[in-house]
Design an enzyme around this catalytic site. Structure first.
Site, PDB file in Angstrom:
ATOM      1  N   LYS A  42       0.852  -1.195   0.000  1.00  0.00           N
ATOM      2  CA  LYS A  42       0.000   0.000   0.000  1.00  0.00           C
ATOM      3  C   LYS A  42       0.887   1.242   0.000  1.00  0.00           C
ATOM      4  CE  LYS A  42      -3.924   1.932   2.648  1.00  0.00           C
ATOM      5  NZ  LYS A  42      -4.816   1.715   3.808  1.00  0.00           N
ATOM      6  N   SER A  53      -9.781   1.581   2.903  1.00  0.00           N
ATOM      7  CA  SER A  53      -8.964   2.387   2.027  1.00  0.00           C
ATOM      8  C   SER A  53      -7.870   1.619   1.276  1.00  0.00           C
ATOM      9  CB  SER A  53      -8.287   3.480   2.855  1.00  0.00           C
ATOM     10  OG  SER A  53      -7.391   2.912   3.801  1.00  0.00           O
ATOM     11  N   SER A  99      -9.869  -0.883   7.009  1.00  0.00           N
ATOM     12  CA  SER A  99      -9.307  -0.735   5.660  1.00  0.00           C
ATOM     13  C   SER A  99      -8.597  -1.948   5.080  1.00  0.00           C
ATOM     14  CB  SER A  99      -8.355   0.452   5.628  1.00  0.00           C
ATOM     15  OG  SER A  99      -9.106   1.633   5.544  1.00  0.00           O
TER      16      SER A  99
HETATM   17  N1  GLN Z   1     -13.105   3.679   6.340  1.00  0.00           N
HETATM   18  C1  GLN Z   1     -12.574   4.095   7.588  1.00  0.00           C
HETATM   19  C2  GLN Z   1     -12.230   5.553   7.549  1.00  0.00           C
HETATM   20  O1  GLN Z   1     -12.495   6.170   6.576  1.00  0.00           O
HETATM   21  C3  GLN Z   1     -11.383   3.261   7.927  1.00  0.00           C
HETATM   22  C4  GLN Z   1     -10.138   3.699   7.258  1.00  0.00           C
HETATM   23  C5  GLN Z   1      -8.961   2.838   7.568  1.00  0.00           C
HETATM   24  O2  GLN Z   1      -9.077   1.786   8.180  1.00  0.00           O
HETATM   25  N2  GLN Z   1      -7.810   3.334   7.187  1.00  0.00           N
HETATM   26  O3  GLN Z   1     -11.723   6.102   8.482  1.00  0.00           O
END
Ligand code: GLN
Length: 490
Positions: free
Chosen positions: A79, A154, A178
């Site tokens: 990532k 994400s 994410s």
């Molecule tokens: N979707 C969640 C957020 O927007 C989790 C994001 C993540 O785990 N990096 O904060």
């Protein structure tokens, strides 16, 4: 079967038997990337030349010795919020459009030591804020099961790289879901380890008390193998747990006879798609058949988890992202009038709208006069949720829940309504709040042919048990290394 379709451990066996070379393996993945990446857009930056070069050198070395471990010669994706020395690391943000880190993230270093081959950096929501990978400043990654759907987020790029056979494994980061939510949307395995099990050194911080790195893989065995490589103490991360290294493949195949699997109403409430519920019920029935004991457990404070998460994560983000000011590195506004104006213009132009929303929310929650009402309250809720989980794990070994209330939604469907987007995380955020481990594994397809994910949770450092329960289900159900239609076609 094409080489790319195989799992990491299958490829490793072939390499051990010298039935294939590292170059053949690497080239086949690169061919797959050439064939499908223009449709999926999983990678922000490819390092295929370098990957082939590394493969060539490794093949030479392997003429005179055996492979030193299971990851040696295995191509993977990272990532784009993990620092790679000399390789662009943007966090999918304009703010870091030119950032070439001077050091390596701990996990990248670990994988290099083991001989993994980096294929490239994967797309994500900007600074890991989002649930669909649509918040990337550069491109929208598509779900290989249906190109009109999001891959989740994400870590959407990392999930798609594995789901479309463009990597044997990848790493993502999970602050509120994410890793698990995109794994569920893309039909692969995704693990968020216990907070502190994997070093965060070199992971660009979003919310430091919640962030954790973990693997995406094609099956549960691969997940255990990658965890073996990346878990372990690191003195450069002050929250890294100082515990002995474990082999997560030991006991992996021991089954679930006598294991207590908890089910809680709180995870099966309103908003859960009936098809997801049905597959979860089938999974529960299968566990029973395999000899597990299903127990009802209950939560008192789970309803507050999502609000607490967005308060805490945004507060931490507002502090962590204060460093992007256009002074030392990254984006800087071209025209400005004095220092304050430089800060203002750089941050206004460099960050996307979701990141700005979180910074504003977090700054507000931390400001004097509101701190007690918002941030402190959220931290108190955090303690209550932790206690809730502690109680639950007195009565069961593993908790079974859906990973996300729905399957992959359409591209553009939720971008105009942040709250609806946030609701996608309702079953994953409590896990980060409590600091416990969670794994998402495929448990079927919906009527549109989209993958459904099941989440297994356990108490702190119960990864072995989670993997054991996950492996048993995966092998009994047959939902293993499922192939996205795009992968078949390529
Ligand atoms: N979707 C969640 C957020 O927007 C989790 C994001 C993540 O785990 N990096 O904060």
């Amino acid at each position: 079967m094409a080489l790319t379709k195989k799992t990491l451990h299958e490829i490793s066996d072939l390499l051990n038997k010298k039935e294939v070379t590292v170059q053949e393996v690497t080239q086949s993945v690169i061919d797959q990337i050439d064939a499908v990446e223009n449709k999926t857009q999983a990678y922000l930056k490819l390092e295929t030349e370098q990957a082939l070069e590394t493969a060539r050198t490794l093949d030479e070395t392997l003429k005179s010795r055996d492979r030193k471990n299971v990851l040696e010669g295995i191509p993977y994706g990272l990532k784009d919020n993990m620092c790679t020395k000399g390789i662009l690391t943007t966090c999918a943000s304009k703010m870091l459009y030119n950032f070439i880190p001077p050091y390596d993230a701990h996990v990248y270093e670990r994988l290099m030591v083991d001989g993994g081959i980096l294929l490239g950096k994967t797309n994500m929501d900007e600074f890991a804020m989002g649930s669909s990978t649509e918040n990337s400043a550069y491109q929208v990654t598509k779900n290989p099961w249906d190109l009109s759907k999001v891959p989740g987020g994400s870590s959407g790029g990392s999930a798609v790289a594995v789901a479309a056979d463009m990597a044997y494994f990848s790493l993502g980061s999970d602050t509120g879901g994410s890793i698990r939510q995109p794994a569920s949307f893309c039909g692969v395995v995704g693990l968020k380890p216990t907070y502190g099990l994997v070093s965060r050194y070199g992971l660009v911080a979003f919310a430091s008390s919640l962030d954790q790195i973990g693997p995406f893989t094609k099956d549960v065995e691969d997940c255990a193998l990658v965890l073996n490589a990346i878990a372990g103490h690191d003195k450069k991360d002050s929250t890294s747990l100082n515990i002995d290294k474990k082999d997560y493949t030991v006991g992996l195949k021991d089954g679930v006879k006598g294991m207590k699997i908890g089910v809680a109403k709180a995870f099966f409430g309103q908003g859960l798609l009936p098809e997801v519920r049905q597959k979860l019920e089938e999974a529960i029935a299968l566990y029973k058949e395999m000899g597990a004991e299903i127990v009802d457990v209950s939560f008192e404070y789970l309803d507050y988890a999502l609000s607490a998460y967005y308060m805490i994560s945004s507060a931490e983000a507002s502090s962590n992202l204060a460093r992007y000011d256009g002074i030392r590195y990254g984006f800087r506004a071209e025209e400005f009038d004095g220092l304050v104006d430089l800060y203002r213009k750089t941050r206004s132009q460099g960050f996307g709208s979701e990141v700005k929303r979180r910074i504003m929310l977090g700054t507000y929650a931390l400001s004097s006069g509101y701190y007690d009402a918002y941030y402190k309250k959220a931290m108190q809720v955090r303690t209550l949720i932790k206690t809730d989980f502690d109680e639950v794990f007195k009565n069961c070994d593993v908790l079974l829940t859906p990973t996300s209330p729905t399957t992959a939604f359409g591209i553009g469907e939720k971008t105009s309504n942040p709250l609806e987007m946030y609701l996608s995380d309702i079953y994953t955020v409590p896990v980060n709040i409590a600091g416990i481990p969670g794994i998402s594994i495929p448990c079927g397809l919906d009527q549109q042919g989209l993958p459904i994910g099941m989440q297994l949770l356990g108490s702190v450092l119960s990864e072995e048990k989670l993997l054991q329960a996950a492996w048993a289900f995966e092998n009994e159900s047959g939902y293993k290394n499922m192939k996205a239609p795009l992968g078949e076609e390529a």
